[in-house]
Write a protein that holds these residues in place. Structure first.
Motif, PDB file in Angstrom:
ATOM      1  N   GLY A  37      -3.507   7.502   0.353  1.00 46.28           N
ATOM      2  CA  GLY A  37      -2.066   7.460   0.582  1.00 46.28           C
ATOM      3  C   GLY A  37      -1.320   8.263  -0.458  1.00 46.28           C
ATOM      4  N   SER A  38      -1.725   8.107  -1.727  1.00 47.00           N
ATOM      5  CA  SER A  38      -1.063   8.866  -2.789  1.00 47.00           C
ATOM      6  C   SER A  38      -1.212  10.364  -2.534  1.00 47.00           C
ATOM      7  N   PHE A  39      -2.413  10.758  -2.104  1.00 49.25           N
ATOM      8  CA  PHE A  39      -2.629  12.187  -1.857  1.00 49.25           C
ATOM      9  C   PHE A  39      -1.770  12.689  -0.708  1.00 49.25           C
ATOM     10  N   VAL A  40      -1.697  11.896   0.368  1.00 47.75           N
ATOM     11  CA  VAL A  40      -0.901  12.349   1.508  1.00 47.75           C
ATOM     12  C   VAL A  40       0.565  12.521   1.099  1.00 47.75           C
ATOM     13  N   PHE A  41       1.089  11.539   0.370  1.00 52.25           N
ATOM     14  CA  PHE A  41       2.480  11.681  -0.081  1.00 52.25           C
ATOM     15  C   PHE A  41       2.620  12.876  -1.017  1.00 52.25           C
ATOM     16  N   PHE A  42       1.613  13.090  -1.855  1.00 54.26           N
ATOM     17  CA  PHE A  42       1.662  14.236  -2.741  1.00 54.26           C
ATOM     18  C   PHE A  42       1.701  15.543  -1.943  1.00 54.26           C
ATOM     19  N   PHE A  43       0.883  15.615  -0.894  1.00 52.43           N
ATOM     20  CA  PHE A  43       0.880  16.823  -0.064  1.00 52.43           C
ATOM     21  C   PHE A  43       2.236  17.023   0.601  1.00 52.43           C
ATOM     22  N   LEU A  44       2.874  15.901   0.970  1.00 57.81           N
ATOM     23  CA  LEU A  44       4.208  16.027   1.568  1.00 57.81           C
ATOM     24  C   LEU A  44       5.189  16.627   0.560  1.00 57.81           C
ATOM     25  N   PHE A  45       5.077  16.202  -0.698  1.00 55.47           N
ATOM     26  CA  PHE A  45       5.943  16.787  -1.731  1.00 55.47           C
ATOM     27  C   PHE A  45       5.639  18.272  -1.886  1.00 55.47           C
ATOM     28  N   ARG A 100       8.025   6.132   3.293  1.00 55.10           N
ATOM     29  CA  ARG A 100       8.002   4.966   2.415  1.00 55.10           C
ATOM     30  C   ARG A 100       8.747   3.787   3.052  1.00 55.10           C
ATOM     31  N   GLU A 101       9.954   4.066   3.552  1.00 55.24           N
ATOM     32  CA  GLU A 101      10.789   2.986   4.077  1.00 55.24           C
ATOM     33  C   GLU A 101      10.203   2.388   5.346  1.00 55.24           C
ATOM     34  N   PHE A 102       9.786   3.247   6.271  1.00 54.07           N
ATOM     35  CA  PHE A 102       9.296   2.719   7.545  1.00 54.07           C
ATOM     36  C   PHE A 102       7.851   2.264   7.440  1.00 54.07           C
ATOM     37  N   GLY A 103       7.183   2.701   6.380  1.00 53.35           N
ATOM     38  CA  GLY A 103       5.811   2.262   6.166  1.00 53.35           C
ATOM     39  C   GLY A 103       5.720   0.797   5.777  1.00 53.35           C
ATOM     40  N   ARG A 104       6.869   0.123   5.659  1.00 49.73           N
ATOM     41  CA  ARG A 104       6.827  -1.295   5.309  1.00 49.73           C
ATOM     42  C   ARG A 104       6.341  -2.142   6.484  1.00 49.73           C
ATOM     43  N   TYR A 105       6.393  -1.584   7.692  1.00 54.79           N
ATOM     44  CA  TYR A 105       5.766  -2.254   8.828  1.00 54.79           C
ATOM     45  C   TYR A 105       4.577  -1.411   9.272  1.00 54.79           C
ATOM     46  N   PRO A 106       3.547  -2.050   9.838  1.00 55.18           N
ATOM     47  CA  PRO A 106       2.433  -1.254  10.387  1.00 55.18           C
ATOM     48  C   PRO A 106       2.994  -0.272  11.411  1.00 55.18           C
ATOM     49  N   PHE A 107       2.539   0.969  11.378  1.00 56.62           N
ATOM     50  CA  PHE A 107       3.205   1.996  12.172  1.00 56.62           C
ATOM     51  C   PHE A 107       3.140   1.763  13.675  1.00 56.62           C
ATOM     52  N   ALA A 108       2.235   0.891  14.128  1.00 56.05           N
ATOM     53  CA  ALA A 108       2.147   0.631  15.563  1.00 56.05           C
ATOM     54  C   ALA A 108       3.421  -0.030  16.084  1.00 56.05           C
ATOM     55  N   VAL A 118       0.844  -1.204   0.000  1.00 52.32           N
ATOM     56  CA  VAL A 118       0.000   0.000   0.000  1.00 52.32           C
ATOM     57  C   VAL A 118       0.872   1.245   0.000  1.00 52.32           C
ATOM     58  N   VAL A 119       1.844   1.259   0.918  1.00 54.18           N
ATOM     59  CA  VAL A 119       2.703   2.439   1.037  1.00 54.18           C
ATOM     60  C   VAL A 119       3.533   2.633  -0.237  1.00 54.18           C
ATOM     61  N   LEU A 120       4.068   1.543  -0.742  1.00 51.92           N
ATOM     62  CA  LEU A 120       4.915   1.628  -1.930  1.00 51.92           C
ATOM     63  C   LEU A 120       4.121   2.130  -3.129  1.00 51.92           C
ATOM     64  N   LEU A 121       2.906   1.586  -3.284  1.00 52.34           N
ATOM     65  CA  LEU A 121       2.085   1.975  -4.433  1.00 52.34           C
ATOM     66  C   LEU A 121       1.689   3.442  -4.330  1.00 52.34           C
ATOM     67  N   SER A 122       1.253   3.876  -3.140  1.00 53.58           N
ATOM     68  CA  SER A 122       0.849   5.278  -3.021  1.00 53.58           C
ATOM     69  C   SER A 122       2.037   6.186  -3.233  1.00 53.58           C
ATOM     70  N   PHE A 123       3.176   5.808  -2.674  1.00 53.21           N
ATOM     71  CA  PHE A 123       4.357   6.651  -2.828  1.00 53.21           C
ATOM     72  C   PHE A 123       4.745   6.750  -4.303  1.00 53.21           C
ATOM     73  N   ILE A 159      12.873  12.507   5.889  1.00 55.46           N
ATOM     74  CA  ILE A 159      12.422  11.563   6.908  1.00 55.46           C
ATOM     75  C   ILE A 159      10.923  11.339   6.764  1.00 55.46           C
ATOM     76  N   LEU A 160      10.214  12.348   6.246  1.00 53.67           N
ATOM     77  CA  LEU A 160       8.766  12.200   6.084  1.00 53.67           C
ATOM     78  C   LEU A 160       8.405  11.538   4.755  1.00 53.67           C
ATOM     79  N   THR A 161       9.123  11.889   3.681  1.00 50.94           N
ATOM     80  CA  THR A 161       8.784  11.312   2.377  1.00 50.94           C
ATOM     81  C   THR A 161       9.430   9.940   2.206  1.00 50.94           C
ATOM     82  N   ASP A 162      10.753   9.923   2.051  1.00 50.02           N
ATOM     83  CA  ASP A 162      11.443   8.638   1.898  1.00 50.02           C
ATOM     84  C   ASP A 162      11.284   7.792   3.152  1.00 50.02           C
ATOM     85  N   GLY A 163      11.354   8.462   4.309  1.00 49.44           N
ATOM     86  CA  GLY A 163      11.190   7.751   5.571  1.00 49.44           C
ATOM     87  C   GLY A 163       9.808   7.127   5.662  1.00 49.44           C
TER      88      GLY A 163
END
Lengths: 258, 324, 267
Positions: free
Chosen positions: A151-159, A184-192, A64-69, A178-182
């Motif tokens: 998700g795509s929109f949120v990443f877009f807003f970050l850009f 994406r990278e840390f979104g590979r695990y559920p944020f909890a 999900v994170v990868l696709l939206s990013f 840390i917010l954009t690439d981070g």
């Protein structure tokens, strides 16, 4: 929209002139997220779960994170390279044209090589959707779509925020990674997984968890309230401060010219 | 058409020190300088005028242009162009103007020029019939027919500049801003570009504002010049008048044998080499015939020529006299 | 030597100028390190016995990795050298009275070192002061620390000589940027930038540990954290020296061939 399609085909024409370069960049994009995925896999060979999530369930997050990013980066690339647009003065050209600045920056770049990441996200989906053990009812399908779109929109807003900062300084921009690439990278695990404080930050400040963690709980049947299904929509609220900040930056650019 | 009154604009810039110690110090505190880019800049330009806007680098030329294009908001002052304030109604304003930045391209690097043109048509929402007409005219006048299908990256600089100018005119702007349109061009291309701009002005009545360092551009194109230095308008007048004032003064080039002639009052030495001397005369003090007589009395003159001062010299002199 | 020192000093002063950039970089790396540690902790909670390093070794590994990011990241390339190779202007560089390979090697190393020196201090300082379990531990002993220092410099040498090899290779490839990216991604993964090598399952772990990439960040970071100590550390350093020699020899050879190529073609 018609004009955007025009821009889109122009970009396609331009980039297809360099097929080898396009192909290799796409491959390297694929590899970047593939090694990340490999890392996740290696960890799960050693541990069977993390925070109660199994490998396929984590992969669902990852995809999900990868696709939206990738979608955000593919279409919002103009904002990602915005500091250059300001640096070489091309932004002045944008301002002497009778269209909104956001539209023109958006249309100024389309990065097709992100298809490498996109493809990988799709492959992971194909594996994870059946393997996650989720019973795919219609509301869960809707949830998954919402996760990806919002998700795509949120990443877009970050850009967009990233670009807006470059109206003020181009030196401090690295922090946004840390917010954009981070993300994406840390979104590979559920944020909890990262604990309460991080989850809180990613819920109330930068709403990455709103389209990743909470709806995942709904998908897995851990939460049954419809609120969790609709959480991704809430994340769109992030657009309000993001756009306001962009406007503020633009205003400042037009009063300092730097 | 264009009216600027008391436009002020200042910037703050960080000061960068050199040296290792200074660099470490700059980590902690950094000083800023205020630069007054524009101070009380006022002028007005009528419809159909061609104005040359000159001044040395950093004098405030491009800041003024940016204000007039609606890119930059000034600190104070009035600017009204075709009844609009550029920075308040940017989108309506920019529909009426065309801008050529000589050093930056607006064409797509990898696609044929005509595709870039088509895209610009869509950006400006130009009516198809009118677009065809304008394009045909531009193609004929700028001789673009052969290069329309070529990608920008394979054009020569001169060809590219002609395309850039065409691209800025596709929406038939009433005002055209040209920022160094002939920079880096060869002689033939320069002449073609100038010819075209002159035509545009007479045929369509387009108002043209031109900034350049090339005095030949100014001489060939503009009636009126605006001189800016250190953010102030120093001079606003017709080129002819200025020339008349300056051309009363003559330049004398003398080739001689033996001893170099002495310079007496009313003469100013410009250049001296073995056997050759260039002198500028102030005719109020010393007339041309006087000077020749005096010089001939002192040394043996082989050859002698009298000329008016060139625009180049004149501007250099202007810069000098205003100390900019 | 004087020349090389001068190159280093210029780079260092240059990077000092970008104060905000440095601060932002430090903050980013700090946040990044935190997130990494939190993720590893989550796995640790699941099953501490499956952890191939102790938690505190992992924490030290991650902080050191973030502190010396500029030293050990493969995607960090020298645009100047890259462009010189791309545009073929390396032919002009031949005219200078300095060995080209050494000059570029030195420049790349200096750039990395200058960036790292500036950024590592604040990160390390905070990492030492953090509460447990985030706190970074001191090295086990002085000899261990000295071994670590040696491994850092050898690791820097290996990574620079590897990137030199990549630069020169781009000379022969059709898409330099694509090639460069692919090389960087793979090298980073095999060097333990994504997850430390001990977390690799067998037989990947053993294979990876013998490859040159393991001589980059893997060796110094694990020596520091105490995961590799004593006899193993010495063997590791020996392996670093071997790879460094091989990479430099290969790089020099390829470069002189590339230069001949340029000269023959007339630039």
């Amino acid at each position: 929209m018609r004009l955007y399609l025009k821009f889109f085909t122009m970009h396609l024409k331009s980039q297809m002139q360099y097929k080898t370069s396009f192909f290799l960049t796409a491959v390297s994009q694929f590899l970047v997220s593939f090694t990340a995925l490999l890392g996740v896999w290696f960890m799960f060979l050693r541990f069977n779960e993390v925070n109660g999530f199994t490998f396929p369930q984590v992969l669902l997050c990852h995809a999900v994170v990868l696709l939206s990013f990738s979608l955000a980066e593919c279409f919002g690339r103009g904002f990602d390279v915005f500091p250059q647009l300001i640096g070489n003065g091309m932004f002045d050209r944008v301002l002497v044209r009778p269209r909104s600045a956001v539209f023109q920056v958006l249309a100024s770049q389309v990065e097709f090589s992100r298809i490498g990441r996109l493809l990988q996200a799709l492959v992971v989906f194909i594996y994870a959707i059946p393997a996650s053990g989720i019973l795919w009812t219609w509301d869960r399908v809707v949830t998954l779509c919402l996760m990806i779109i919002c998700g795509s929109f949120v990443f877009f807003f970050l850009f967009l925020v990233y670009a807006a900062i470059s109206f003020f300084t181009i030196e401090g921009l690295e922090f946004m990674n840390i917010l954009t690439d981070g993300g994406r990278e840390f979104g590979r695990y559920p944020f909890a997984v990262y604990g309460k404080a991080v989850l809180g930050f990613l819920t109330y400040v930068i709403p990455l968890a709103l389209f990743q963690y909470y709806p995942l709980l709904y998908l897995l049947g851990l939460e049954t309230s419809r609120l969790y299904m609709l959480m991704p929509l809430l994340s769109l609220l992030f657009g309000i401060p993001a756009i306001a900040f962009w406007r503020f930056g633009l205003h400042r650019y037009r009063s300092t010219g730097s | 058409m264009i009216r600027l009154e008391n436009i002020n604009k200042s910037f703050r810039v960080a000061r960068r020190q050199s040296g290792f110690g200074q660099a470490v110090k700059a980590l902690v505190s950094r000083k800023t300088d205020t630069i007054h880019a524009l101070q009380d800049v006022s002028f007005s330009i009528d419809r159909g005028e061609m104005v040359g806007y000159i001044g040395p680098n950093g004098a405030g030329k491009s800041t003024t242009i940016k204000v007039m294009c609606g890119i930059l908001t000034p600190d104070s002052g009035i600017c009204e162009i075709a009844g609009r304030v550029p920075w308040q109604s940017r989108i309506d304003h920019v529909r009426e103007i065309g801008v050529v930045f000589g050093q930056r391209s607006q064409l797509w690097w990898d696609v044929p020029v005509c595709d870039s043109f088509d895209l610009i048509r869509d950006i400006y929402q130009v009516d198809e019939r009118q677009y065809r007409k304008t394009l045909d005219e531009l193609v004929a006048l700028l001789e673009l027919a052969d290069i329309l299908m070529t990608p920008t990256r394979s054009l020569s600089l001169g060809q590219r500049m002609r395309c850039e100018i065409a691209a800025s005119l596709l929406h038939q702007p009433k005002i055209l801003f040209l920022d160094e349109p002939t920079i880096g061009l060869d002689a033939v291309s320069k002449i073609a570009v100038r010819q075209f701009i002159r035509n545009l002005n007479t045929e369509h009545g387009t108002t043209v504002i031109l900034t350049t360092h090339d005095m030949q551009d100014i001489e060939a194109l503009t009636e009126r010049i605006l001189l800016i230095g250190k953010g102030r308008i120093l001079l606003d007048g017709s080129l002819q008048e200025l020339k008349k004032r300056a051309s009363v003064r003559k330049k004398l080039t003398i080739e001689y044998i033996g001893k170099a002639p002495d310079i007496s009052s009313g003469m100013q030495l410009i250049e001296q080499r073995e056997g050759r001397i260039i002198i500028e005369l102030n005719p109020d003090i010393c007339s041309v015939s006087d000077a020749i007589a005096r010089l001939a009395a002192e040394s043996e003159i082989q050859d002698l020529s009298v000329s008016d001062i060139s625009a180049e010299d004149m501007v250099a002199e202007l810069y000098r006299s205003y100390q900019i | 030597m004087q020349k090389y020192l001068a190159i280093f000093q210029i780079r260092f002063v240059n990077s000092l100028q970008y104060r905000t950039a440095a601060l932002a970089g430090i903050a980013t790396q700090f946040a990044w390190g935190f997130m990494e540690i939190l993720a590893f902790q989550a796995f640790y909670r699941v099953d501490p016995s499956s952890f191939p390093m102790t938690l505190s070794q992992t924490v030290s590994y991650i902080w050191m990795q973030q502190a010396f990011l500029a030293l050990f990241m493969n995607w960090f390339f020298e645009p100047e050298i890259f462009n010189a190779v791309l545009s073929g202007s390396i032919a002009y560089e031949l005219a200078r009275p300095i060995d080209l390979y050494s000059r570029w090697f030195c420049q790349a190393a200096a750039n990395r070192l200058a960036k790292a020196v500036l950024r590592c201090m604040p990160i390390l300082l905070v990492a030492f002061l953090l509460p447990e379990p985030f706190r970074m531990s001191l090295p086990a002993s002085l000899p261990q620390f000295l071994l670590f220092l040696i491994a850092v410099f050898l690791g820097l040498g290996v990574i620079v000589s590897f990137s030199m090899l990549v630069y020169v290779t781009t000379f022969y490839t059709l898409s330099p940027i694509g090639t460069r990216l692919i090389a960087a991604v793979l090298a980073d993964f095999l060097a333990g930038a994504i997850i430390p090598l001990p977390f690799f399952p067998q037989p990947f772990r053993t294979i990876a540990e013998w490859l040159p990439f393991a001589s980059m960040q893997n060796m110094p970071l694990r020596i520091y954290s105490g995961h590799i100590a004593g006899h193993d550390a010495l063997t590791g350093i020996l392996l670093q020296i071997v790879w460094l020699t091989i990479l430099i020899l290969a790089g020099r050879r390829l470069m002189s061939r590339a230069l001949r190529h340029v000269v023959v073609q007339g630039g």
